[in-house]
Design an enzyme around this catalytic site. Structure first.
Site: not given
Ligand code: NAI
Length: 258
Positions: A63, A158, A193
């Protein structure tokens, strides 16, 4: 002759999408590849595909938002292949509840920043020393076109995370420019994707995005992998601190052609 012969490449988030195709391409160009992800089946799948094609790859669970796991990931690369020459910090998320600055919860912000920005920081924090010991290398950080332009459909965490990636990459590039390490970012446009699948599933949402792309189509992960290969290889030997836009013309456009 492969374009990455003799290199050791580590790709985070390589179980899917852009990371997966980059790992496969790096291998086909001669690199030994460390595939890293949090979804073990997916990561192992990438390794199997590379091995089936005759390449050399190994999987490590990590991670990227956790320092100890990022450190162990880099150590695994060095222990397995004897060094590190290419570090592609690709792992990233797009949180479904990421929205306007006035409407995004703190936990959505924190999670996005932890993976998309701190994850790149940690990859570099541990990757740079390993690269220095290996005689230098190339860092490829995956940002986004939204790091350069404001998005009409807000996704504040984001966007902020990707802007941070560009700024951080520039500073790393400058600091290590004389010590054999190059660091560049890629700014992909919308790419088909799994990350975008949900977003693009609905025809109206799909169309709303398509109108902003001069080329009139979404990108394919392979087209980003191709750019990553260029930045990873010595062909880009004079490039550092750059943001390579691969977006079908989005950032070049004021209005899109009919
Ligand atoms: P994807 O969802 O297909 O692949 C992302 C991979 O990262 C997955 O395998 C996932 O398991 C892994 N991952 C998620 N959280 C992780 C963590 N904490 N630690 C390690 N691995 C983790 O996504 P895609 O599209 O291939 O995205 C790759 C990068 O490209 C991301 O940084 C994304 O933000 C960026 N990007 C993607 C665009 C797109 O339109 N698909 C556009 C611009 C940038």
């Amino acid at each position: 002759m492969g374009r990455l012969d003799g290199k050791v490449a580590l790709v985070t988030g390589a179980g899917s999408g852009i990371g997966k195709l980059s790992a496969k391409l790096f291998s086909s160009e001669g690199a030994s590849v460390v595939v890293s992800d949090i979804v073990d089946d997916a990561g192992e799948g990438t390794v199997s595909e590379i091995r089936d094609a005759g390449g050399d790859a190994a999987y490590v669970h990590a991670d990227v938002s956790k320092g100890a796991e990022a450190a162990a990931m880099v150590r695994f690369a060095v222990d397995t292949y004897g060094g590190l020459s290419v570090m592609m910090n690709n792992a990233g998320i797009f949180h479904p509840q990421d929205d306007s600055v006035t409407n995004t919860d703190e936990d959505v912000w924190d999670k996005t920043i932890a993976i998309n920005l701190k994850g790149v920081f940690l990859g570099c924090k541990y990757g740079v020393p390993a690269m220095l010991e290996s005689g230098g290398g190339s860092i490829v950080n995956v940002a986004s076109f939204v790091a350069i332009m404001g998005a009409a459909t807000p996704q504040i965490a984001y966007t902020a995370s990707k802007g941070g990636v560009l700024a951080m990459t520039r500073e790393i590039a400058v600091e290590f420019a004389r010590r054999g390490i190059r660091a560049n970012s890629i700014c992909p446009g919308p790419i088909e994707t799994p990350l975008l699948q949900e977003l693009l599933a609905e025809p109206a949402r799909r169309q709303r995005r398509l109108v902003h792309i001069p080329m009139g189509r979404f990108g394919q992960a392979q087209e980003i992998a191709n750019a990553a290969l260029f930045l990873a290889s010595d062909e880009s030997s004079l490039m550092t601190g750059a943001a390579l836009v691969v977006d079908g013309g989005i950032t070049a456009a004021y209005v899109t052609p009919e």
